[in-house]
Write an enzyme that holds these catalytic residues in place. Structure first.
Site, short mmCIF file in Angstrom:
data_model
loop_
_atom_site.label_atom_id
_atom_site.label_comp_id
_atom_site.label_asym_id
_atom_site.label_seq_id
_atom_site.Cartn_x
_atom_site.Cartn_y
_atom_site.Cartn_z
CG ASP A 17 5.04 0.95 4.82
OD1 ASP A 17 5.94 1.81 4.77
OD2 ASP A 17 5.06 -0.03 5.58
N GLY A 75 0.81 -1.22 0.00
CA GLY A 75 0.00 0.00 0.00
C GLY A 75 0.84 1.27 0.00
P1 ADP Z 1 -3.20 0.32 6.13
O1 ADP Z 1 -2.35 -0.91 6.29
O2 ADP Z 1 -2.98 1.33 7.24
O3 ADP Z 1 -4.63 0.00 5.87
P2 ADP Z 1 -2.75 0.87 3.28
O4 ADP Z 1 -1.51 1.39 2.66
O5 ADP Z 1 -3.18 -0.52 2.90
O6 ADP Z 1 -2.55 1.05 4.86
O7 ADP Z 1 -3.95 1.85 2.96
C1 ADP Z 1 -4.14 3.10 3.55
C2 ADP Z 1 -4.70 4.06 2.53
O8 ADP Z 1 -3.64 4.53 1.70
C3 ADP Z 1 -5.75 3.46 1.59
O9 ADP Z 1 -6.81 4.37 1.46
C4 ADP Z 1 -4.98 3.33 0.27
O10 ADP Z 1 -5.86 3.43 -0.85
C5 ADP Z 1 -4.11 4.55 0.35
N1 ADP Z 1 -2.93 4.62 -0.53
C6 ADP Z 1 -2.24 3.64 -1.14
N2 ADP Z 1 -1.23 4.16 -1.86
C7 ADP Z 1 -1.29 5.52 -1.70
C8 ADP Z 1 -0.55 6.64 -2.21
N3 ADP Z 1 0.49 6.45 -3.02
N4 ADP Z 1 -0.92 7.89 -1.83
C9 ADP Z 1 -1.97 8.08 -0.99
N5 ADP Z 1 -2.71 7.09 -0.49
C10 ADP Z 1 -2.37 5.81 -0.84
#
Ligand code: ADP
Length: 196
Positions: free
Chosen positions: A32, A30
């Protein structure tokens, strides 16, 4: 000021972007993964140097840690660990609120004037977006209101100080951006921003 945008958080030229990290803080999926890819290897090295509070845990759920942004346009990355959602009755709301509070406090301590948040916990960790957005907006509004009140109090307490202010310089107001990865999420935030 609070702003809602639909976009990729890794492209934002703000003082700090927040990473929805995991406890070990060495990258993942995601947002991260996207942040680590865009920031480069140095971010991984910097995270490695963050001391473990117990084996495999550099940042407990609800807490926050700060590193430079390296190749990112953002100066800092604030890593926070959201709760994994079960049913909302296992401390998830309090932990998610703590993520926002601790990230904002760390941004303020480091002189940040702008900070962007992703929708913490609403991806892989499964937090329902409506519930998560209500907590995010409430915590940010409360933080900004408390900061304004503190600054105003300081000005009143010392009206004859240079610039009409007390000895300690007024800390800058912080612009907060909710960076949503989908238009649907951005719509949820827009609606909630008017309600909360
Ligand atoms: P978590 O494990 O905390 O749920 P995720 O990364 O899976 O974290 O998702 C958290 C949010 O970040 C989701 O809404 C996802 O769509 C979003 N997300 C993923 N990539 C990006 C990005 N490059 N910029 C902004 N938001 C993002």
């Amino acid at each position: 000021m609070i702003k809602i945008i639909h976009g990729d958080i890794t492209t934002l030229a703000v003082d700090a972007i927040v990473n929805a990290a995991n406890q070990v803080m060495l990258g993942g999926g995601g947002v991260d993964g996207a942040i680590h890819r865009a920031a480069g290897r140095e971010l991984y090295e910097a995270c490695l140097k963050v001391p473990e509070v117990r084996p495999g845990v550099r940042c407990p759920t609800g807490e926050a840690r700060i590193t430079p942004g390296f190749k990112l346009p953002a100066k800092f990355v604030i890593h926070t660990v959201g709760p994994v959602y079960r049913d909302g009755n296992h401390g998830e709301p309090e932990k998610l609120a703590a993520c926002y509070r601790n990230s904002l406090a760390l941004a303020a301590e480091n002189g940040c004037k702008s900070i962007a948040f992703p929708c913490i916990s609403t991806g892989i960790y499964g937090y329902p977006i409506e519930d998560a957005a209500k907590i995010a907006v409430r915590e940010v509004k409360e933080f900004l209101a408390a900061k304004n009140a503190k600054d105003a109090e300081r000005d009143v307490a010392c009206p004859h100080a240079p610039n009409g202010r007390a000895g300690a310089p007024r800390t800058p107001q912080i612009d907060v951006i909710f960076c949503c990865f989908s238009e649907r999420d951005a719509d949820v935030y827009r609606r909630i921003l008017d309600l909360v």
